[in-house]
Structures are given as structure tokens and as C-alpha cells.
Design a protein around this motif. Structure first.
Motif, PDB file in Angstrom:
ATOM      1  N   ILE A   1      48.447  31.241  40.578  1.00  0.00           N
ATOM      2  CA  ILE A   1      49.423  32.334  40.614  1.00  0.00           C
ATOM      3  C   ILE A   1      48.737  33.660  40.324  1.00  0.00           C
ATOM      4  N   ALA A   2      47.909  33.688  39.281  1.00  0.00           N
ATOM      5  CA  ALA A   2      47.210  34.918  38.923  1.00  0.00           C
ATOM      6  C   ALA A   2      46.297  35.380  40.061  1.00  0.00           C
ATOM      7  N   GLU A   3      45.602  34.437  40.700  1.00  0.00           N
ATOM      8  CA  GLU A   3      44.722  34.803  41.806  1.00  0.00           C
ATOM      9  C   GLU A   3      45.537  35.350  42.975  1.00  0.00           C
ATOM     10  N   GLY A   4      46.641  34.667  43.299  1.00  0.00           N
ATOM     11  CA  GLY A   4      47.467  35.109  44.407  1.00  0.00           C
ATOM     12  C   GLY A   4      48.061  36.480  44.180  1.00  0.00           C
ATOM     13  N   VAL A   5      48.554  36.729  42.967  1.00  0.00           N
ATOM     14  CA  VAL A   5      49.131  38.029  42.641  1.00  0.00           C
ATOM     15  C   VAL A   5      48.070  39.119  42.719  1.00  0.00           C
ATOM     16  N   GLY A   6      46.866  38.830  42.225  1.00  0.00           N
ATOM     17  CA  GLY A   6      45.798  39.816  42.274  1.00  0.00           C
ATOM     18  C   GLY A   6      45.414  40.180  43.700  1.00  0.00           C
ATOM     19  N   ILE A   7      45.309  39.170  44.568  1.00  0.00           N
ATOM     20  CA  ILE A   7      44.976  39.419  45.974  1.00  0.00           C
ATOM     21  C   ILE A   7      46.089  40.218  46.643  1.00  0.00           C
ATOM     22  N   LEU A   8      47.337  39.864  46.341  1.00  0.00           N
ATOM     23  CA  LEU A   8      48.474  40.569  46.935  1.00  0.00           C
ATOM     24  C   LEU A   8      48.514  42.027  46.500  1.00  0.00           C
ATOM     25  N   GLN A   9      48.313  42.289  45.212  1.00  0.00           N
ATOM     26  CA  GLN A   9      48.355  43.671  44.720  1.00  0.00           C
ATOM     27  C   GLN A   9      47.289  44.531  45.382  1.00  0.00           C
ATOM     28  N   ALA A  10      46.103  43.960  45.574  1.00  0.00           N
ATOM     29  CA  ALA A  10      45.030  44.711  46.240  1.00  0.00           C
ATOM     30  C   ALA A  10      45.392  45.010  47.693  1.00  0.00           C
ATOM     31  N   ALA A  11      46.043  44.044  48.360  1.00  0.00           N
ATOM     32  CA  ALA A  11      46.446  44.255  49.754  1.00  0.00           C
ATOM     33  C   ALA A  11      47.551  45.302  49.851  1.00  0.00           C
ATOM     34  N   LEU A  12      48.551  45.219  48.970  1.00  0.00           N
ATOM     35  CA  LEU A  12      49.661  46.176  49.003  1.00  0.00           C
ATOM     36  C   LEU A  12      49.186  47.593  48.701  1.00  0.00           C
ATOM     37  N   ALA A  13      48.156  47.709  47.887  1.00  0.00           N
ATOM     38  CA  ALA A  13      47.643  49.037  47.532  1.00  0.00           C
ATOM     39  C   ALA A  13      47.067  49.770  48.738  1.00  0.00           C
ATOM     40  N   ARG A  14      46.759  49.053  49.803  1.00  0.00           N
ATOM     41  CA  ARG A  14      46.205  49.683  50.999  1.00  0.00           C
ATOM     42  C   ARG A  14      47.294  50.294  51.874  1.00  0.00           C
ATOM     43  N   ASP A  15      48.556  50.065  51.527  1.00  0.00           N
ATOM     44  CA  ASP A  15      49.699  50.677  52.206  1.00  0.00           C
ATOM     45  C   ASP A  15      49.710  50.368  53.706  1.00  0.00           C
ATOM     46  N   ARG A  16      49.382  49.112  54.036  1.00  0.00           N
ATOM     47  CA  ARG A  16      49.472  48.638  55.425  1.00  0.00           C
ATOM     48  C   ARG A  16      50.259  47.329  55.410  1.00  0.00           C
ATOM     49  N   LEU A  17      51.537  47.465  55.075  1.00  0.00           N
ATOM     50  CA  LEU A  17      52.379  46.296  54.860  1.00  0.00           C
ATOM     51  C   LEU A  17      52.557  45.503  56.154  1.00  0.00           C
TER      52      LEU A  17
END
Length: 391
Positions: free
Chosen positions: A241-257
Motif C-alpha cells: 500500500i505504501a509503495e502504491g501510494v508513493g508511486i501514485l503521488q509522484a504520478a499525480l504531481a506531474r499533472d497529467r491525469l
């Protein structure tokens, strides 16, 4: 024998043969022959350069097959150009193989099978066992897929979206045979994420990790299905869960949803809730609204209707469901072509205080269930409500 090593080397060896001019189907057959030879030879004498060894043996296997072909004279020119044995090139062809296996001319099932064979390094027997089909059937499917892509240029640009859909299909195949396809999909997606910098690749990887983290809580000790609201969250894999959330947060930060990031965000909200009652359903509905911008599919609208029923009450959920399915579930009509729509209607009617209609719909949903575990669960729900009314 290090099976993991062989599987990791397979895409690179296949890519080298194709770049040397080998037809994809013939190259794939040659690589498989080389892997069989490795299984026979390596336990007694493992080479210092495993990849170089596989390339040399596979190329010779390909040449042997080419010499026996009716076009002998044309293919013999390749013999003179055979490169000398030595360390294999460091070029990583994995990404190109992903795109080739996800060619738009292939059916989804063929693309998945070819990806598992060429990129995943699985044998035909392992893939057949995972799909619960005879090995001969899977061999024919893979052969047809190889023939389809045999004339495709290896350096042809691929569609990332198609590759991601294929990996998503692999993940959704579930767990059967001696190959865990969900774990295999995660392994392949990790490799793709390492080869290409794309927020949706990261989004899909995060989605897989977050769903896979809940795997152990989905079934009881007797094998029966446990719905999300009733799962023991202490059994969830917090590291995943922690790994998945971390990867997701980094992806969302790029603002290319994209759609996989939006799906992963929903999964993250479920994983973040300490209890089912503390789930942030309002935010989940908002993420489903975002997801509808990318894929206005009936399944997404169905999931949104259930989430809306949790956020704003069951009547709101039923109203949203009626917009999707029509009045059939609420009016007591039996069945609906959209998978799990009847089960969703049953759940919302139960929460709305109509146990008689809910029980009838649960029974209808059980007859539509795609697998035995869901059928048994829905049958028990119907029986529980009927028993309660009889008291």
C-alpha cells in the motif's frame, strides 16, 4: 536452474534475433529452443555470460531452421553474416517487444498470451494452465498471434495505451494454475515502468499494487468471498500500500491525469481508510467523476452509482443506477446485461430498507454471477434476508 534469470533474459535475446533480421515467429521459436537447451546444460556447466550464450544458441537454432526452409538459397546469405560468439549487446529491446505483442491487429486474448510468452518468458503450458485451457489450444492461439505480427517492423512506434490495456487484462485474469497472473502483471509493469517515463504506466503499477495489497483479505479460511466492507484490514499488505501510494503521488504531481491514475486514486482511498465506515466516499465519487472524463463506460458509472449510494444515501445511488440500467432492477425485472448491476441494485435496495426486493435481486444476481465464489456469496445474502423476513 534459475528460472527467474531465464525469464528476465528472454525479451532481450528475442529482441537481438529480431534486430538481426529474424522473423518474429521464427525468432521466438528459436529462443524457446535455446531455453530448453539451457535447462539441459546449465545445471552442470553454467556459462559466464548467460545472455550471450542464449543469443549464440538461439541464433544457431534459427539458422538450422532457416536452412531447412524452402527458401534455402535466400536465407543462406545470413549464415555468412553470422556474428562471432561474444558478449551480448546491452541494448534493451523489452519496450519494443511490449509494443509488438500489443499490436492492434491482435485480439485482446492473443495479445495477452503473446506478451506472457515473449516478454514474460512463460511456457505455453504455464500460460494454458493459467487460462484453464488445453495446452494445444493455447499453442494454436500463440501461433496465430505470431503469424499476425511476423511481418511487422520491429522499430514501428507503439501505442502505450494498448500496452497498458494488455497488462491490465493480464492482471485481471486472476490467480490459477502454477502462474500467478496478478503477480506476473506486476512484474511486467515494473519492467515497463523502468523502461519508459510515463505517468499512466506509474498509475497502472500503483493500481495493481493497491489492489494486490488487499488480496489476502478477499477470501475467508473456507475459500468464501469476503466483500471489501467486511475484510480484515489487518491482513492487508501495508508495504505494498505504501509503495502504491508513493508511486501514485509522484504520478499525480506531474499533472497529467489519466484513467489508471484515477482508478489508483480510488483504490488508495479505500486502502487509506482504517475502517469501512471511515471511507471517504465523497472523494471517491469525485474521482469517479474524473474517471468518466477518460472512459465513460457503463462499469465506471455502475461503480460511481454504488459510491454515490454510500456518500449521499441509497436512494441517490438507486437514482444514478436507474439512469444507467433503466427501471428494470427497481421494478423487479430479472437480470441485466451489465455485469454486477443486479447485485448493486440488490445492495442499494437492502440499504434503503426493502429486504424483499433486495432478496429477490440477490437471487437473480447469483444466477448471473461470473464465478462460483460470487454466486455462493450472493445466494447467502438472499437467504439471510429471506430468513429475516420469515421470523
Amino acid at each position: 536452474m534459475d528460472e527467474a534469470l531465464l525469464r528476465s533474459l528472454t525479451p532481450g535475446v528475442l529482441g537481438i534475433l529480431v534486430r538481426r533480421g529474424a522473423d518474429f515467429a521464427a525468432a521466438e521459436d528459436a529462443v524457446q529452443d535455446a531455453l530448453v537447451e539451457a535447462v539441459r546444460v546449465w545445471p552442470e556447466e553454467r556459462p559466464r555470460d548467460p545472455k550471450g550464450w542464449l543469443v549464440t544458441v538461439a541464433w544457431r537454432k534459427f539458422l538450422d531452421a532457416a536452412r531447412a526452409d524452402t527458401a534455402r538459397r535466400r536465407r543462406e546469405d545470413r549464415v555468412e553474416d553470422e556474428p562471432p560468439p561474444g558478449p551480448a549487446t546491452a541494448v534493451d529491446d523489452t519496450l519494443q517487444l511490449y509494443f509488438l505483442c500489443a499490436h492492434p491487429s491482435l485480439t485482446p486474448s492473443s495479445a495477452v498470451a503473446l506478451t506472457l510468452r515473449a516478454v514474460g518468458g512463460l511456457t505455453t503450458r504455464q500460460i494454458a494452465q493459467a487460462y484453464l485451457v488445453p495446452e494445444a489450444t493455447m499453442a494454436q492461439r500463440i501461433s496465430r498471434a505470431k503469424r499476425t505480427v511476423s511481418g511487422v517492423r520491429f522499430d514501428r512506434p507503439g501505442d502505450v495505451g494498448t500496452v497498458l490495456r494488455v497488462l491490465y487484462l493480464v492482471f485481471n485474469e486472476g490467480y490459477s494454475g502454477d502462474v500467478d497472473l496478478a503477480a506476473e502483471a506486476i512484474r511486467l509493469t515494473r519492467r515497463l515502468a523502468a523502461a519508459i517515463d510515463h505517468p499512466e504506466v506509474a498509475g497502472l503499477l500503483a493500481l495493481m499494487l493497491l489492489h494486490h495489497a488487499r488480496r489476502s483479505g478477499r477470501t475467508a479460511t473456507d475459500g468464501s468471498l469476503v466483500p471489501l466492507a467486511e475484510q480484515d484490514r489487518g491482513r492487508w499488505d501495508t508495504a505494498l500500500i505504501a509503495e502504491g501510494v508513493g508511486i501514485l503521488q509522484a504520478a499525480l504531481a506531474r499533472d497529467r491525469l489519466g484513467e489508471y491514475q484515477a482508478q489508483a486514486a480510488v483504490a488508495a482511498l479505500h486502502a487509506d481508510a482504517p475502517t469501512a465506515e471511515e471511507t471517504d466516499w465523497v472523494q471517491i465519487v469525485e474521482w469517479y467523476d474524473e474517471l468518466l472524463r477518460f472512459t465513460d463506460s457503463p462499469v465506471v458509472r455502475l461503480n460511481r452509482a454504488v459510491a454515490l449510494g454510500e456518500a449521499d444515501g441509497p436512494r441517490a445511488g438507486l437514482a444514478a443506477l436507474a439512469e444507467l440500467t433503466g427501471p428494470a432492477p427497481g421494478a423487479g425485472a430479472r437480470g441485466h446485461p451489465l455485469p454486477r448491476a443486479t447485485a448493486a441494485a440488490a445492495y442499494l435496495h437492502e440499504r434503503a430498507g426493502d429486504p424483499e426486493l433486495a432478496a429477490r435481486l440477490y437471487a437473480d444476481a447469483a444466477r448471473e454471477a461470473p464465478n462460483l465464489a460470487e454466486r455462493d456469496y450472493l445466494t447467502r445474502r438472499a437467504a439471510r434476508l429471506n430468513t429475516g423476513r420469515d421470523r
